[in-house]
Write a protein that holds these residues in place. Structure first.
Motif, PDB file in Angstrom:
ATOM      1  N   GLN A   1       0.712  -0.982  -0.212  1.00 38.20           N
ATOM      2  CA  GLN A   1      -0.051   0.345   0.044  1.00 38.20           C
ATOM      3  C   GLN A   1       0.758   1.582   0.224  1.00 38.20           C
ATOM      4  OE1 GLN A   1      -3.315   0.531   2.511  1.00 38.20           O
ATOM      5  NE2 GLN A   1      -4.513  -1.763   2.435  1.00 38.20           N
ATOM      6  N   ILE A   2       1.672   1.419   0.186  1.00 37.85           N
ATOM      7  CA  ILE A   2       2.618   1.782   0.203  1.00 37.85           C
ATOM      8  C   ILE A   2       3.270   2.710  -1.146  1.00 37.85           C
ATOM      9  CG2 ILE A   2       5.021   3.469   0.636  1.00 37.85           C
ATOM     10  CD1 ILE A   2       4.809   2.181   3.804  1.00 37.85           C
ATOM     11  N   HIS A   3       3.388   1.418  -1.602  1.00 42.83           N
ATOM     12  CA  HIS A   3       4.252   1.344  -2.964  1.00 42.83           C
ATOM     13  C   HIS A   3       3.414   1.652  -3.489  1.00 42.83           C
ATOM     14  CE1 HIS A   3       6.935  -0.917  -5.881  1.00 42.83           C
ATOM     15  NE2 HIS A   3       5.626  -0.929  -6.524  1.00 42.83           N
ATOM     16  N   ASP A   4       1.961   1.803  -4.053  1.00 46.97           N
ATOM     17  CA  ASP A   4       1.561   1.735  -5.196  1.00 46.97           C
ATOM     18  C   ASP A   4       0.665   3.130  -4.506  1.00 46.97           C
ATOM     19  OD1 ASP A   4      -0.762   1.005  -3.626  1.00 46.97           O
ATOM     20  OD2 ASP A   4      -1.605  -0.805  -4.473  1.00 46.97           O
ATOM     21  N   GLY A   5       0.360   3.741  -3.178  1.00 46.14           N
ATOM     22  CA  GLY A   5       0.241   4.793  -2.899  1.00 46.14           C
ATOM     23  C   GLY A   5      -0.961   4.079  -2.190  1.00 46.14           C
ATOM     24  N   SER A   6      -2.083   2.925  -2.099  1.00 48.08           N
ATOM     25  CA  SER A   6      -3.325   3.078  -1.993  1.00 48.08           C
ATOM     26  C   SER A   6      -3.141   3.617  -0.464  1.00 48.08           C
ATOM     27  CB  SER A   6      -3.665   1.380  -2.119  1.00 48.08           C
ATOM     28  OG  SER A   6      -2.997   0.406  -1.485  1.00 48.08           O
ATOM     29  N   LEU A   7      -2.370   3.332   0.479  1.00 53.58           N
ATOM     30  CA  LEU A   7      -2.744   3.606   1.779  1.00 53.58           C
ATOM     31  C   LEU A   7      -2.741   5.186   1.603  1.00 53.58           C
ATOM     32  CD1 LEU A   7      -1.163   2.415   4.739  1.00 53.58           C
ATOM     33  CD2 LEU A   7       0.975   3.833   4.166  1.00 53.58           C
ATOM     34  N   LEU A   8      -2.793   6.376   0.800  1.00 58.01           N
ATOM     35  CA  LEU A   8      -3.565   6.657   1.401  1.00 58.01           C
ATOM     36  C   LEU A   8      -4.938   7.082   1.224  1.00 58.01           C
ATOM     37  CD1 LEU A   8      -1.245   9.378  -0.609  1.00 58.01           C
ATOM     38  CD2 LEU A   8      -1.514   9.494   1.974  1.00 58.01           C
ATOM     39  N   ASP A   9      -5.585   6.482   0.262  1.00 57.28           N
ATOM     40  CA  ASP A   9      -7.012   6.114   0.012  1.00 57.28           C
ATOM     41  C   ASP A   9      -7.523   5.441   1.479  1.00 57.28           C
ATOM     42  OD1 ASP A   9      -7.186   7.129  -2.134  1.00 57.28           O
ATOM     43  OD2 ASP A   9      -6.572   4.651  -3.479  1.00 57.28           O
ATOM     44  N   VAL A  10      -7.038   4.684   2.660  1.00 56.16           N
ATOM     45  CA  VAL A  10      -7.430   4.472   3.189  1.00 56.16           C
ATOM     46  C   VAL A  10      -7.070   4.888   4.334  1.00 56.16           C
ATOM     47  CG1 VAL A  10      -6.842   1.887   5.458  1.00 56.16           C
ATOM     48  CG2 VAL A  10      -6.137   1.576   2.462  1.00 56.16           C
TER      49      VAL A  10
ATOM     50  N   ASN B   1     -13.031   6.221  -1.397  1.00 52.67           N
ATOM     51  CA  ASN B   1     -13.565   5.354  -1.762  1.00 52.67           C
ATOM     52  C   ASN B   1     -13.399   5.015  -3.979  1.00 52.67           C
ATOM     53  OD1 ASN B   1     -14.574   3.948   0.546  1.00 52.67           O
ATOM     54  ND2 ASN B   1     -16.686   5.252   0.438  1.00 52.67           N
ATOM     55  N   GLY B   2     -13.038   4.455  -3.840  1.00 53.65           N
ATOM     56  CA  GLY B   2     -12.681   4.563  -5.338  1.00 53.65           C
ATOM     57  C   GLY B   2     -10.925   4.996  -5.229  1.00 53.65           C
ATOM     58  N   GLY B   3     -10.364   4.848  -5.234  1.00 54.13           N
ATOM     59  CA  GLY B   3      -8.442   4.837  -5.502  1.00 54.13           C
ATOM     60  C   GLY B   3      -7.930   6.002  -6.089  1.00 54.13           C
ATOM     61  N   TRP B   4      -8.838   7.450  -4.931  1.00 50.68           N
ATOM     62  CA  TRP B   4      -8.737   8.687  -5.942  1.00 50.68           C
ATOM     63  C   TRP B   4      -7.402   9.167  -5.772  1.00 50.68           C
ATOM     64  CZ3 TRP B   4     -10.779   9.802 -10.405  1.00 50.68           C
ATOM     65  CH2 TRP B   4     -12.019   8.970 -10.668  1.00 50.68           C
ATOM     66  N   PHE B   5      -6.448   8.322  -4.886  1.00 54.83           N
ATOM     67  CA  PHE B   5      -4.836   9.128  -4.700  1.00 54.83           C
ATOM     68  C   PHE B   5      -4.063   8.389  -5.215  1.00 54.83           C
ATOM     69  CE2 PHE B   5      -7.503  11.073  -0.450  1.00 54.83           C
ATOM     70  CZ  PHE B   5      -6.236  12.154  -0.304  1.00 54.83           C
ATOM     71  N   LYS B   6      -4.924   6.693  -5.382  1.00 55.12           N
ATOM     72  CA  LYS B   6      -3.724   5.817  -5.733  1.00 55.12           C
ATOM     73  C   LYS B   6      -3.584   6.175  -7.332  1.00 55.12           C
ATOM     74  CE  LYS B   6      -3.362   0.869  -7.068  1.00 55.12           C
ATOM     75  NZ  LYS B   6      -4.049  -0.864  -6.619  1.00 55.12           N
ATOM     76  N   LEU B   7      -4.928   6.139  -8.447  1.00 53.47           N
ATOM     77  CA  LEU B   7      -4.849   7.298  -9.490  1.00 53.47           C
ATOM     78  C   LEU B   7      -4.066   8.258  -9.797  1.00 53.47           C
ATOM     79  CD1 LEU B   7      -5.210   6.412 -12.053  1.00 53.47           C
ATOM     80  CD2 LEU B   7      -8.126   7.609 -11.752  1.00 53.47           C
ATOM     81  N   GLY B   8      -4.106   8.935  -8.741  1.00 52.18           N
ATOM     82  CA  GLY B   8      -3.266  10.450  -8.591  1.00 52.18           C
ATOM     83  C   GLY B   8      -1.600  10.129  -8.598  1.00 52.18           C
ATOM     84  N   TYR B   9      -1.523   9.309  -7.536  1.00 48.02           N
ATOM     85  CA  TYR B   9      -0.044   9.046  -7.509  1.00 48.02           C
ATOM     86  C   TYR B   9       0.746   8.201  -8.612  1.00 48.02           C
ATOM     87  CZ  TYR B   9       3.895   6.577  -4.555  1.00 48.02           C
ATOM     88  OH  TYR B   9       5.152   6.216  -3.898  1.00 48.02           O
ATOM     89  N   THR B  10      -0.002   7.490  -9.014  1.00 44.67           N
ATOM     90  CA  THR B  10       0.592   6.545  -9.813  1.00 44.67           C
ATOM     91  C   THR B  10       0.813   7.461 -11.209  1.00 44.67           C
ATOM     92  OG1 THR B  10      -1.618   5.238 -10.744  1.00 44.67           O
ATOM     93  CG2 THR B  10      -0.392   4.335  -8.775  1.00 44.67           C
ATOM     94  N   SER B  11      -0.176   8.239 -11.411  1.00 43.56           N
ATOM     95  CA  SER B  11      -0.548   8.754 -12.497  1.00 43.56           C
ATOM     96  C   SER B  11       0.852  10.136 -12.644  1.00 43.56           C
ATOM     97  CB  SER B  11      -1.357   9.448 -13.104  1.00 43.56           C
ATOM     98  OG  SER B  11      -2.596   8.807 -12.974  1.00 43.56           O
ATOM     99  N   ILE B  12       0.555  10.570 -11.438  1.00 38.86           N
ATOM    100  CA  ILE B  12       2.186  12.025 -11.741  1.00 38.86           C
ATOM    101  C   ILE B  12       3.522  10.938 -11.684  1.00 38.86           C
ATOM    102  CG2 ILE B  12       2.595  13.293  -9.871  1.00 38.86           C
ATOM    103  CD1 ILE B  12       0.512  14.283  -8.810  1.00 38.86           C
TER     104      ILE B  12
END
Length: 185
Positions: free
Chosen positions: A134-143, A148-159
Motif C-alpha cells: 500500500q505504500i508502494h502503490d499509494g493506496s495507503l493514502l486512500d485508506v 472510496n474509488g482509489g483516487w489517491f492511488k490513481l493520482g499518485y501512480t499517474s503523476i
C-alpha cells in the motif's frame, strides 16, 4: 539561430526540466524503489515480510469444514487476539495443497491461518507485505483518508508514471545531445 545553437538551447531546457521534476519527485521514486525491493524479497524473507503459510491437517477438500465455519473461526480468533480490530473479512485465500485458508480482514493488516479440515487456528500474523504494497502503490493514502474509488492511488501512480516517463525522455536527450554537439564541432 543555427542548428548547433538550437541543440544547445534545447539541452539546457531539458536539463532544467529534468532537474525540476527529479527534485520534486525524488522522495517518491526512492520510496517506490525501496518498497519494490522489499516486495521482490517478500517470499524469501523467512516469514518476516510475508508470513509463512502453515500446513493444515488435510489437503483433501472433502475433509474440509464449510467456508462459513472457517470464516467464523478466523473472526473469533482475531477478536480474541485484539477486540479492537475490525473482524470484517476482506478475502479468504484457500491453499488447498497446504490444507490451509488464509483469512484477511478489512481495516487492518492481520491474517488468520485456519486448518481447512479442523477449523483450528494455525497462526495469527501481521501482514507487513500488505503495508509495504500500500505504500508502494499509494493506496495507503486512500485508506488513511477513507477515499472510496482509489483516487489517491490513481493520482499518485499517474503523476509518478508521467514523471518517470519525462525523466527518461529528458535524460536520453541530456545524454545524446552533448554527443551531437561534439560531433558538429
Amino acid at each position: 539561430m543555427s542548428l548547433l545553437e538550437n541543440i544547445v538551447k534545447r539541452t539546457r531546457q531539458y536539463r532544467k526540466l529534468h532537474r525540476y521534476i527529479g527534485s520534486v519527485l525524488v522522495i517518491f521514486f526512492f520510496t517506490i524503489a525501496a518498497t519494490g525491493v522489499l516486495l521482490g524479497w517478500k517470499k524469501h524473507s523467512g516469514g518476516y515480510i510475508l508470513p509463512n503459510t502453515e500446513k493444515g491437517s488435510s489437503a483433501n477438500l472433502i475433509d474440509w469444514k464449510s467456508l462459513d465455519t472457517l470464516a467464523s473461526a478466523a473472526q473469533l480468533a482475531l477478536y480474541r487476539q485484539d477486540s479492537s480490530l475490525n473482524t470484517t473479512i476482506d478475502r479468504m485465500d484457500v491453499r488447498a495443497d497446504k490444507g490451509t485458508v488464509k483469512v484477511s480482514f478489512k481495516g487492518n493488516f492481520y491474517e488468520v491461518q485456519i486448518d481447512g479440515a479442523t477449523a483450528r487456528v494455525l497462526a495469527i500474523n501481521l501482514r507487513k507485505s500488505d503495508i509495504i504494497e500500500q505504500i508502494h502503490d499509494g493506496s495507503l493514502l486512500d485508506v488513511a483518508f477513507n477515499s472510496n474509488g482509489g483516487w489517491f492511488k490513481l493520482g499518485y501512480t499517474s503523476i509518478l508514471g508521467l514523471g518517470l516517463l519525462i525523466l527518461s525522455v529528458s535524460g536520453f536527450w541530456l545524454w545524446y545531445n552533448p554527443k551531437r554537439i561534439r560531433k558538429m564541432k
